[in-house]
Design a protein around this motif. Structure first.
Motif, short mmCIF file in Angstrom:
data_model
loop_
_atom_site.label_atom_id
_atom_site.label_comp_id
_atom_site.label_asym_id
_atom_site.label_seq_id
_atom_site.Cartn_x
_atom_site.Cartn_y
_atom_site.Cartn_z
N GLU A 21 0.84 -1.20 0.00
CA GLU A 21 0.00 0.00 0.00
C GLU A 21 0.87 1.25 0.00
N PRO A 22 0.37 2.35 -0.59
CA PRO A 22 1.13 3.60 -0.59
C PRO A 22 1.38 4.08 0.84
N GLU A 23 2.56 4.63 1.05
CA GLU A 23 2.91 5.21 2.34
C GLU A 23 3.40 6.63 2.09
N PHE A 24 3.30 7.47 3.10
CA PHE A 24 3.84 8.82 2.98
C PHE A 24 4.50 9.22 4.28
N GLU A 25 5.31 10.25 4.20
CA GLU A 25 6.03 10.76 5.36
C GLU A 25 5.77 12.25 5.47
N LYS A 26 5.48 12.72 6.66
CA LYS A 26 5.27 14.15 6.88
C LYS A 26 6.63 14.85 6.81
N THR A 27 6.67 16.00 6.15
CA THR A 27 7.93 16.70 5.94
C THR A 27 8.03 17.98 6.76
N TYR A 28 7.11 18.16 7.70
CA TYR A 28 7.20 19.30 8.60
C TYR A 28 7.28 18.79 10.03
N ASN A 29 7.35 19.67 10.99
CA ASN A 29 7.51 19.34 12.40
C ASN A 29 6.58 18.18 12.80
N LEU A 30 7.18 17.03 13.15
CA LEU A 30 6.40 15.82 13.43
C LEU A 30 5.51 15.98 14.66
N ASP A 31 5.99 16.64 15.71
CA ASP A 31 5.16 16.85 16.90
C ASP A 31 3.94 17.71 16.55
N LEU A 32 4.16 18.76 15.79
CA LEU A 32 3.06 19.62 15.37
C LEU A 32 2.10 18.85 14.47
N ALA A 33 2.64 18.07 13.54
CA ALA A 33 1.81 17.28 12.64
C ALA A 33 0.92 16.30 13.41
N ASN A 34 1.50 15.61 14.38
CA ASN A 34 0.72 14.64 15.18
C ASN A 34 -0.38 15.33 15.98
N LYS A 35 -0.07 16.49 16.55
CA LYS A 35 -1.06 17.24 17.32
C LYS A 35 -2.20 17.72 16.41
N PHE A 36 -1.82 18.24 15.26
CA PHE A 36 -2.81 18.74 14.31
C PHE A 36 -3.67 17.60 13.77
N ASP A 37 -3.04 16.49 13.39
CA ASP A 37 -3.79 15.33 12.89
C ASP A 37 -4.80 14.83 13.92
N ALA A 38 -4.37 14.74 15.17
CA ALA A 38 -5.27 14.27 16.23
C ALA A 38 -6.49 15.20 16.35
N ALA A 39 -6.26 16.50 16.27
CA ALA A 39 -7.36 17.47 16.38
C ALA A 39 -8.31 17.35 15.18
N VAL A 40 -7.76 17.22 13.98
CA VAL A 40 -8.59 17.10 12.78
C VAL A 40 -9.44 15.84 12.84
N TYR A 41 -8.84 14.70 13.18
CA TYR A 41 -9.60 13.45 13.23
C TYR A 41 -10.64 13.45 14.35
N ALA A 42 -10.33 14.08 15.47
CA ALA A 42 -11.33 14.19 16.55
C ALA A 42 -12.53 15.02 16.05
N ALA A 43 -12.26 16.11 15.36
CA ALA A 43 -13.34 16.96 14.85
C ALA A 43 -14.14 16.23 13.76
N LEU A 44 -13.48 15.51 12.88
CA LEU A 44 -14.19 14.78 11.83
C LEU A 44 -15.05 13.65 12.39
N GLY A 45 -14.62 13.09 13.51
CA GLY A 45 -15.33 11.97 14.12
C GLY A 45 -16.59 12.36 14.85
N LYS A 46 -16.78 13.66 15.09
CA LYS A 46 -18.00 14.11 15.76
C LYS A 46 -19.16 14.09 14.80
N ALA A 47 -20.30 13.64 15.28
CA ALA A 47 -21.50 13.55 14.42
C ALA A 47 -22.15 14.89 14.24
#
Length: 151
Positions: A125-151
């Motif tokens: 399967e295709p894989e990708f790597e984040k090319t910016y600050n990994l801590d910031l990326a993980n924090k931002f991703d968690a926030a986006v997925y939490a918001a998307l998961g709300k009904a």
């Protein structure tokens, strides 16, 4: 192989489409009328007939969906390739708990087709790597997925 069309995501697809995947989004350009493809990753399968993704509100995708809500999402996984067709609608509000402005797009699934060419299967399967600050990326991703998961 005869092409089989489903009207909703399978349980395996639902499980697979829970974020951090390479997804190809196809819309019709609102000015030129030509098909256009964008690569996205902030996507969740919410139900077998609803997919939700987040995108920058400045993206051309938003204007394309406003002009013509029909779209396709393609993904590689589960040893094959699939195309999901549907109708999109966007909410221009900022996602709750996300520090930068993101637009939520909801897709009502109308069809799912396996699009892999005959006599083959995907072995990696295709894989990708984040090319910016990994801590910031993980924090931002968690926030986006939490918001998307709300009904």
């Amino acid at each position: 192989m005869a092409e089989k069309q489903l009207h909703e995501l399978t349980p395996e697809m639902m499980e697979f489409l829970q974020g951090e995947k390479v997804i190809f989004l196809s819309t019709q350009d609102h000015e030129e009328g030509a098909p256009t493809i964008t690569c996205i990753s902030w996507l969740l399968a919410v139900t077998p007939t609803k997919i939700r993704f987040a995108i920058d509100p400045r993206s051309r995708v938003i204007e394309n969906i406003a002009a013509n809500p029909r779209l396709s999402l393609a993904f590689i996984g589960l040893e094959s390739s699939f195309a999901v067709s549907g109708s999109g609608s966007s909410e221009l509000n900022q996602l709750d708990g996300v520090t930068i402005r993101m637009t939520e797009v909801n897709v009502d699934v109308v069809g799912v087709r396996e699009i892999m060419f005959y006599g083959s299967k995907i072995i990696t399967e295709p894989e990708f790597e984040k090319t910016y600050n990994l801590d910031l990326a993980n924090k931002f991703d968690a926030a986006v997925y939490a918001a998307l998961g709300k009904a």
